[in-house]
Design a protein around this motif. Structure first.
Motif, mmCIF file in Angstrom:
data_model
loop_
_atom_site.group_PDB
_atom_site.id
_atom_site.type_symbol
_atom_site.label_atom_id
_atom_site.label_comp_id
_atom_site.label_asym_id
_atom_site.label_seq_id
_atom_site.Cartn_x
_atom_site.Cartn_y
_atom_site.Cartn_z
ATOM 1 N N PHE A 160 0.835 -1.200 0.000
ATOM 2 C CA PHE A 160 0.000 0.000 0.000
ATOM 3 C C PHE A 160 0.869 1.249 0.000
ATOM 4 C CE2 PHE A 160 -2.121 3.390 2.362
ATOM 5 C CZ PHE A 160 -3.229 3.587 1.558
ATOM 6 N N VAL A 161 1.871 1.290 0.864
ATOM 7 C CA VAL A 161 2.752 2.460 0.936
ATOM 8 C C VAL A 161 3.508 2.628 -0.382
ATOM 9 C CG1 VAL A 161 4.811 3.394 2.078
ATOM 10 C CG2 VAL A 161 2.940 2.428 3.445
ATOM 11 N N TRP A 162 3.984 1.525 -0.958
ATOM 12 C CA TRP A 162 4.696 1.610 -2.235
ATOM 13 C C TRP A 162 3.776 2.148 -3.335
ATOM 14 C CZ3 TRP A 162 3.703 -0.980 -6.823
ATOM 15 C CH2 TRP A 162 4.650 -0.776 -7.830
ATOM 16 N N ALA A 163 2.569 1.594 -3.430
ATOM 17 C CA ALA A 163 1.639 2.037 -4.475
ATOM 18 C C ALA A 163 1.256 3.499 -4.284
ATOM 19 C CB ALA A 163 0.394 1.157 -4.469
ATOM 20 N N TRP A 164 1.045 3.894 -3.060
ATOM 21 C CA TRP A 164 0.671 5.276 -2.778
ATOM 22 C C TRP A 164 1.812 6.219 -3.137
ATOM 23 C CZ3 TRP A 164 -0.079 7.830 2.609
ATOM 24 C CH2 TRP A 164 -0.820 9.002 2.481
ATOM 25 N N SER A 165 3.042 5.857 -2.823
ATOM 26 C CA SER A 165 4.181 6.718 -3.144
ATOM 27 C C SER A 165 4.417 6.778 -4.656
ATOM 28 C CB SER A 165 5.442 6.249 -2.419
ATOM 29 O OG SER A 165 5.852 5.000 -2.921
ATOM 30 N N GLN A 166 4.146 5.685 -5.382
ATOM 31 C CA GLN A 166 4.330 5.673 -6.834
ATOM 32 C C GLN A 166 3.290 6.524 -7.551
ATOM 33 O OE1 GLN A 166 6.903 4.203 -8.595
ATOM 34 N NE2 GLN A 166 7.709 3.991 -6.532
ATOM 35 N N SER A 167 2.075 6.573 -7.001
ATOM 36 C CA SER A 167 1.016 7.335 -7.665
ATOM 37 C C SER A 167 0.982 8.786 -7.209
ATOM 38 C CB SER A 167 -0.342 6.683 -7.405
ATOM 39 O OG SER A 167 -0.610 6.667 -6.027
ATOM 40 N N LEU B 185 1.355 11.320 -3.517
ATOM 41 C CA LEU B 185 0.660 11.375 -2.235
ATOM 42 C C LEU B 185 -0.637 12.174 -2.301
ATOM 43 C CD1 LEU B 185 3.763 11.833 0.081
ATOM 44 C CD2 LEU B 185 2.575 9.739 -0.542
ATOM 45 N N SER B 186 -0.874 12.865 -3.411
ATOM 46 C CA SER B 186 -2.071 13.701 -3.506
ATOM 47 C C SER B 186 -3.116 13.114 -4.458
ATOM 48 C CB SER B 186 -1.683 15.109 -3.949
ATOM 49 O OG SER B 186 -1.090 15.049 -5.231
ATOM 50 N N VAL B 187 -3.150 11.798 -4.579
ATOM 51 C CA VAL B 187 -4.139 11.163 -5.445
ATOM 52 C C VAL B 187 -5.528 11.407 -4.869
ATOM 53 C CG1 VAL B 187 -4.982 8.958 -6.299
ATOM 54 C CG2 VAL B 187 -2.549 9.412 -6.244
ATOM 55 N N SER B 188 -6.451 11.829 -5.727
ATOM 56 C CA SER B 188 -7.800 12.133 -5.255
ATOM 57 C C SER B 188 -8.778 11.064 -5.716
ATOM 58 C CB SER B 188 -8.242 13.503 -5.788
ATOM 59 O OG SER B 188 -8.433 13.418 -7.190
#
Length: 137
Positions: free
Chosen positions: A30-37, A39-42
């Protein structure tokens, strides 16, 4: 309970280890995917992705229905509705990380998979070693 059945200890340890390992790996992914996309994905960006990739919608509905099922299990399993609400909120916020730690903690506390799945307050022995419904601890 485990002293009565020493062979259950290895299964219990393996299940707890699996729950912790699965939770940690889900957290890392989850942290990896969030950092790749970013941190401000809406939510709007996720919605736009679901239009471009139909599998995103399918995964979203799969996760949503599974989360509702697990929340229903919390309400079935927990003795007090306040705990069920708190567990449901934590599960929606953290996901499988919370669920894995929750099951591992219950296994440590009860030592019985049946108590984890059903809830100790719902189990009742009928004298023949089988569990039934109805006893309040």
């Amino acid at each position: 309970m485990l002293k009565q059945n020493p062979s259950a200890s290895a299964y219990r340890s393996a299940l707890i280890g699996f729950g912790v390992l699965a939770s940690l790996s889900a957290a890392v992914m989850f942290v990896w995917a969030w950092s790749q996309s970013g941190l401000s994905v809406s939510v709007a960006q996720i919605g736009a992705a679901s239009d471009a990739y139909p599998w995103v919608k399918a995964v979203f509905w799969d996760i949503t229905l599974f989360n509702l099922f697990v929340c229903g299990w919390f309400f079935y399993r927990e003795k007090h509705w306040v705990r069920a609400v708190l567990c449901s909120i934590a599960f929606w916020m953290v996901g499988s990380v919370f669920l894995g730690l929750y099951v591992a903690a219950l296994m440590l506390k009860t030592g019985s998979l049946q108590c984890v799945l059903v809830g100790k307050h719902l189990l009742q022995s009928d004298g023949r070693g089988r569990a039934g419904v109805g006893e309040v601890d």
